[in-house]
Design a protein around this motif. Structure first.
Motif, PDB file in Angstrom:
ATOM      1  N   HIS A  17       0.851  -1.189   0.000  1.00 51.32           N
ATOM      2  CA  HIS A  17       0.000   0.000   0.000  1.00 51.32           C
ATOM      3  C   HIS A  17       0.888   1.240   0.000  1.00 51.32           C
ATOM      4  CE1 HIS A  17      -3.627   2.255   0.561  1.00 51.32           C
ATOM      5  NE2 HIS A  17      -3.115   2.856   1.623  1.00 51.32           N
ATOM      6  N   ILE A  18       0.444   2.274  -0.670  1.00 55.66           N
ATOM      7  CA  ILE A  18       1.267   3.481  -0.778  1.00 55.66           C
ATOM      8  C   ILE A  18       1.524   4.111   0.585  1.00 55.66           C
ATOM      9  CG2 ILE A  18       0.649   3.992  -3.144  1.00 55.66           C
ATOM     10  CD1 ILE A  18      -1.358   5.990  -2.180  1.00 55.66           C
ATOM     11  N   ARG A  19       2.677   4.739   0.687  1.00 55.29           N
ATOM     12  CA  ARG A  19       3.031   5.473   1.904  1.00 55.29           C
ATOM     13  C   ARG A  19       2.494   6.886   1.783  1.00 55.29           C
ATOM     14  NH1 ARG A  19       8.230   3.936   0.277  1.00 55.29           N
ATOM     15  NH2 ARG A  19       8.559   6.158   0.039  1.00 55.29           N
ATOM     16  N   ASN A  20       2.256   7.511   2.928  1.00 53.65           N
ATOM     17  CA  ASN A  20       1.696   8.858   2.905  1.00 53.65           C
ATOM     18  C   ASN A  20       2.637   9.859   2.251  1.00 53.65           C
ATOM     19  OD1 ASN A  20       3.482   8.812   5.056  1.00 53.65           O
ATOM     20  ND2 ASN A  20       2.163   9.956   6.434  1.00 53.65           N
ATOM     21  N   SER A  21       3.939   9.657   2.326  1.00 47.50           N
ATOM     22  CA  SER A  21       4.887  10.600   1.728  1.00 47.50           C
ATOM     23  C   SER A  21       4.904  10.528   0.201  1.00 47.50           C
ATOM     24  CB  SER A  21       6.294  10.345   2.263  1.00 47.50           C
ATOM     25  OG  SER A  21       6.726   9.035   1.924  1.00 47.50           O
ATOM     26  N   GLN A  22       4.270   9.522  -0.367  1.00 47.87           N
ATOM     27  CA  GLN A  22       4.270   9.350  -1.816  1.00 47.87           C
ATOM     28  C   GLN A  22       3.152  10.107  -2.524  1.00 47.87           C
ATOM     29  OE1 GLN A  22       4.256   4.952  -1.480  1.00 47.87           O
ATOM     30  NE2 GLN A  22       5.965   5.037  -2.921  1.00 47.87           N
ATOM     31  N   VAL A  23       2.199  10.673  -1.794  1.00 49.98           N
ATOM     32  CA  VAL A  23       1.051  11.292  -2.449  1.00 49.98           C
ATOM     33  C   VAL A  23       1.038  12.810  -2.311  1.00 49.98           C
ATOM     34  CG1 VAL A  23      -0.425   9.277  -2.250  1.00 49.98           C
ATOM     35  CG2 VAL A  23      -0.470  10.999  -0.482  1.00 49.98           C
ATOM     36  N   VAL A  24       0.517  13.432  -3.344  1.00 48.80           N
ATOM     37  CA  VAL A  24       0.310  14.872  -3.368  1.00 48.80           C
ATOM     38  C   VAL A  24      -1.026  15.108  -4.053  1.00 48.80           C
ATOM     39  CG1 VAL A  24       1.144  17.078  -4.295  1.00 48.80           C
ATOM     40  CG2 VAL A  24       2.783  15.360  -3.528  1.00 48.80           C
ATOM     41  N   VAL A  25      -1.808  16.040  -3.544  1.00 44.92           N
ATOM     42  CA  VAL A  25      -3.059  16.421  -4.189  1.00 44.92           C
ATOM     43  C   VAL A  25      -2.779  17.667  -5.019  1.00 44.92           C
ATOM     44  CG1 VAL A  25      -5.419  17.223  -3.832  1.00 44.92           C
ATOM     45  CG2 VAL A  25      -4.466  15.469  -2.332  1.00 44.92           C
ATOM     46  N   THR A  26      -3.176  17.620  -6.288  1.00 43.56           N
ATOM     47  CA  THR A  26      -3.002  18.770  -7.172  1.00 43.56           C
ATOM     48  C   THR A  26      -4.312  19.095  -7.867  1.00 43.56           C
ATOM     49  OG1 THR A  26      -2.418  17.518  -9.173  1.00 43.56           O
ATOM     50  CG2 THR A  26      -0.611  18.064  -7.665  1.00 43.56           C
ATOM     51  N   ASP A  27      -4.337  20.276  -8.497  1.00 42.03           N
ATOM     52  CA  ASP A  27      -5.468  20.610  -9.357  1.00 42.03           C
ATOM     53  C   ASP A  27      -5.115  20.197 -10.785  1.00 42.03           C
ATOM     54  OD1 ASP A  27      -3.793  22.595 -10.406  1.00 42.03           O
ATOM     55  OD2 ASP A  27      -4.869  24.240  -9.441  1.00 42.03           O
ATOM     56  N   GLU A  28      -5.993  20.503 -11.729  1.00 39.57           N
ATOM     57  CA  GLU A  28      -5.793  20.083 -13.116  1.00 39.57           C
ATOM     58  C   GLU A  28      -4.546  20.677 -13.750  1.00 39.57           C
ATOM     59  OE1 GLU A  28      -9.861  19.656 -15.241  1.00 39.57           O
ATOM     60  OE2 GLU A  28     -10.120  21.120 -13.602  1.00 39.57           O
ATOM     61  N   ALA A  29      -4.124  21.844 -13.262  1.00 34.72           N
ATOM     62  CA  ALA A  29      -2.926  22.497 -13.796  1.00 34.72           C
ATOM     63  C   ALA A  29      -1.644  21.989 -13.151  1.00 34.72           C
ATOM     64  CB  ALA A  29      -3.045  24.011 -13.608  1.00 34.72           C
ATOM     65  N   GLY A  30      -1.770  21.100 -12.173  1.00 31.86           N
ATOM     66  CA  GLY A  30      -0.602  20.558 -11.503  1.00 31.86           C
ATOM     67  C   GLY A  30      -0.169  21.331 -10.275  1.00 31.86           C
ATOM     68  N   LYS A  31      -0.992  22.307  -9.871  1.00 28.68           N
ATOM     69  CA  LYS A  31      -0.659  23.103  -8.688  1.00 28.68           C
ATOM     70  C   LYS A  31      -1.008  22.308  -7.435  1.00 28.68           C
ATOM     71  CE  LYS A  31      -1.667  27.404  -6.335  1.00 28.68           C
ATOM     72  NZ  LYS A  31      -2.569  28.536  -6.254  1.00 28.68           N
ATOM     73  N   PRO A  32      -0.023  22.096  -6.538  1.00 31.00           N
ATOM     74  CA  PRO A  32      -0.283  21.333  -5.324  1.00 31.00           C
ATOM     75  C   PRO A  32      -1.246  22.050  -4.378  1.00 31.00           C
ATOM     76  CG  PRO A  32       2.073  21.533  -5.727  1.00 31.00           C
ATOM     77  CD  PRO A  32       1.381  22.451  -6.676  1.00 31.00           C
ATOM     78  N   ASN A  33      -2.041  21.273  -3.670  1.00 30.58           N
ATOM     79  CA  ASN A  33      -2.931  21.790  -2.638  1.00 30.58           C
ATOM     80  C   ASN A  33      -2.417  21.250  -1.308  1.00 30.58           C
ATOM     81  OD1 ASN A  33      -5.069  21.939  -0.718  1.00 30.58           O
ATOM     82  ND2 ASN A  33      -6.521  22.242  -2.390  1.00 30.58           N
ATOM     83  N   ALA A  34      -1.703  22.088  -0.570  1.00 32.24           N
ATOM     84  CA  ALA A  34      -1.044  21.652   0.668  1.00 32.24           C
ATOM     85  C   ALA A  34      -2.037  21.173   1.710  1.00 32.24           C
ATOM     86  CB  ALA A  34      -0.187  22.786   1.219  1.00 32.24           C
ATOM     87  N   LEU A  35      -3.166  21.851   1.848  1.00 37.52           N
ATOM     88  CA  LEU A  35      -4.159  21.475   2.863  1.00 37.52           C
ATOM     89  C   LEU A  35      -4.719  20.076   2.600  1.00 37.52           C
ATOM     90  CD1 LEU A  35      -5.727  22.414   5.370  1.00 37.52           C
ATOM     91  CD2 LEU A  35      -7.451  23.339   3.823  1.00 37.52           C
ATOM     92  N   LEU A  36      -5.139  19.832   1.356  1.00 36.95           N
ATOM     93  CA  LEU A  36      -5.686  18.516   1.017  1.00 36.95           C
ATOM     94  C   LEU A  36      -4.611  17.436   1.008  1.00 36.95           C
ATOM     95  CD1 LEU A  36      -8.364  19.301  -1.728  1.00 36.95           C
ATOM     96  CD2 LEU A  36      -8.704  18.831   0.703  1.00 36.95           C
ATOM     97  N   THR A  37      -3.394  17.805   0.640  1.00 34.16           N
ATOM     98  CA  THR A  37      -2.290  16.845   0.685  1.00 34.16           C
ATOM     99  C   THR A  37      -2.046  16.396   2.119  1.00 34.16           C
ATOM    100  OG1 THR A  37      -1.231  17.704  -1.316  1.00 34.16           O
ATOM    101  CG2 THR A  37       0.180  16.501   0.232  1.00 34.16           C
ATOM    102  N   ASP A  38      -2.003  17.346   3.041  1.00 32.08           N
ATOM    103  CA  ASP A  38      -1.809  16.995   4.452  1.00 32.08           C
ATOM    104  C   ASP A  38      -2.931  16.106   4.968  1.00 32.08           C
ATOM    105  OD1 ASP A  38       0.555  18.427   4.572  1.00 32.08           O
ATOM    106  OD2 ASP A  38      -0.347  20.177   5.557  1.00 32.08           O
ATOM    107  N   LEU A  39      -4.166  16.427   4.586  1.00 30.84           N
ATOM    108  CA  LEU A  39      -5.307  15.616   5.022  1.00 30.84           C
ATOM    109  C   LEU A  39      -5.207  14.204   4.456  1.00 30.84           C
ATOM    110  CD1 LEU A  39      -8.042  15.251   6.426  1.00 30.84           C
ATOM    111  CD2 LEU A  39      -9.114  16.250   4.375  1.00 30.84           C
ATOM    112  N   LEU A  40      -4.916  14.091   3.167  1.00 33.55           N
ATOM    113  CA  LEU A  40      -4.814  12.770   2.546  1.00 33.55           C
ATOM    114  C   LEU A  40      -3.666  11.965   3.148  1.00 33.55           C
ATOM    115  CD1 LEU A  40      -5.790  10.709   0.537  1.00 33.55           C
ATOM    116  CD2 LEU A  40      -4.422  11.848  -1.220  1.00 33.55           C
ATOM    117  N   ARG A  41      -2.554  12.612   3.402  1.00 34.59           N
ATOM    118  CA  ARG A  41      -1.432  11.909   4.025  1.00 34.59           C
ATOM    119  C   ARG A  41      -1.795  11.421   5.418  1.00 34.59           C
ATOM    120  NH1 ARG A  41       3.888  15.443   2.133  1.00 34.59           N
ATOM    121  NH2 ARG A  41       3.864  14.672  -0.021  1.00 34.59           N
TER     122      ARG A  41
END
Length: 106
Positions: A17-41
């Motif tokens: 299973h993927i590790r939390n450090s391997q995921v990033v949430v982005t929008d369609e343009a590839g801009k990271p969303n730090a808040l959602l990334t932290d939540l998903l991690r």
């Protein structure tokens, strides 16, 4: 429709299973969303510690399992439920960064 939950069940890296450090949430343009990334991690970390996602078949089942096996408060579990049910527009494997980008709507 694919959701974050669906992708978490489907994606494995090196047969694990993927590790939390391997995921990033982005929008369609590839801009990271730090808040959602932290939540998903945080969600992934809780899953990896407390439950086996392969034993669950829906967001509700996963949240119920986390309710039983963790001391997380209801408001945190509600946020987990929201991100897990979020529709995914796509997945990008950023191999140079060693990351998996979950592309969500803004």
């Amino acid at each position: 429709m694919y959701t974050v939950f669906t992708m978490l069940k489907l994606i494995n890296v090196n047969h694990r299973h993927i590790r939390n450090s391997q995921v990033v949430v982005t929008d369609e343009a590839g801009k990271p969303n730090a808040l959602l990334t932290d939540l998903l991690r945080d969600v992934i970390n809780s899953i990896n510690i407390f439950v086996n996602i392969n034993d669950t078949y829906s967001v509700d089942e996963l949240v119920d399992a986390l309710t039983v096996h963790t001391p997380l408060p209801d408001d945190v579990l509600e946020e987990y439920e929201k991100i897990l049910g979020q529709e995914i527009l796509g997945i990008n494997f950023a191999t140079r960064k060693g990351q998996i980008e979950f592309i969500l709507e803004r």
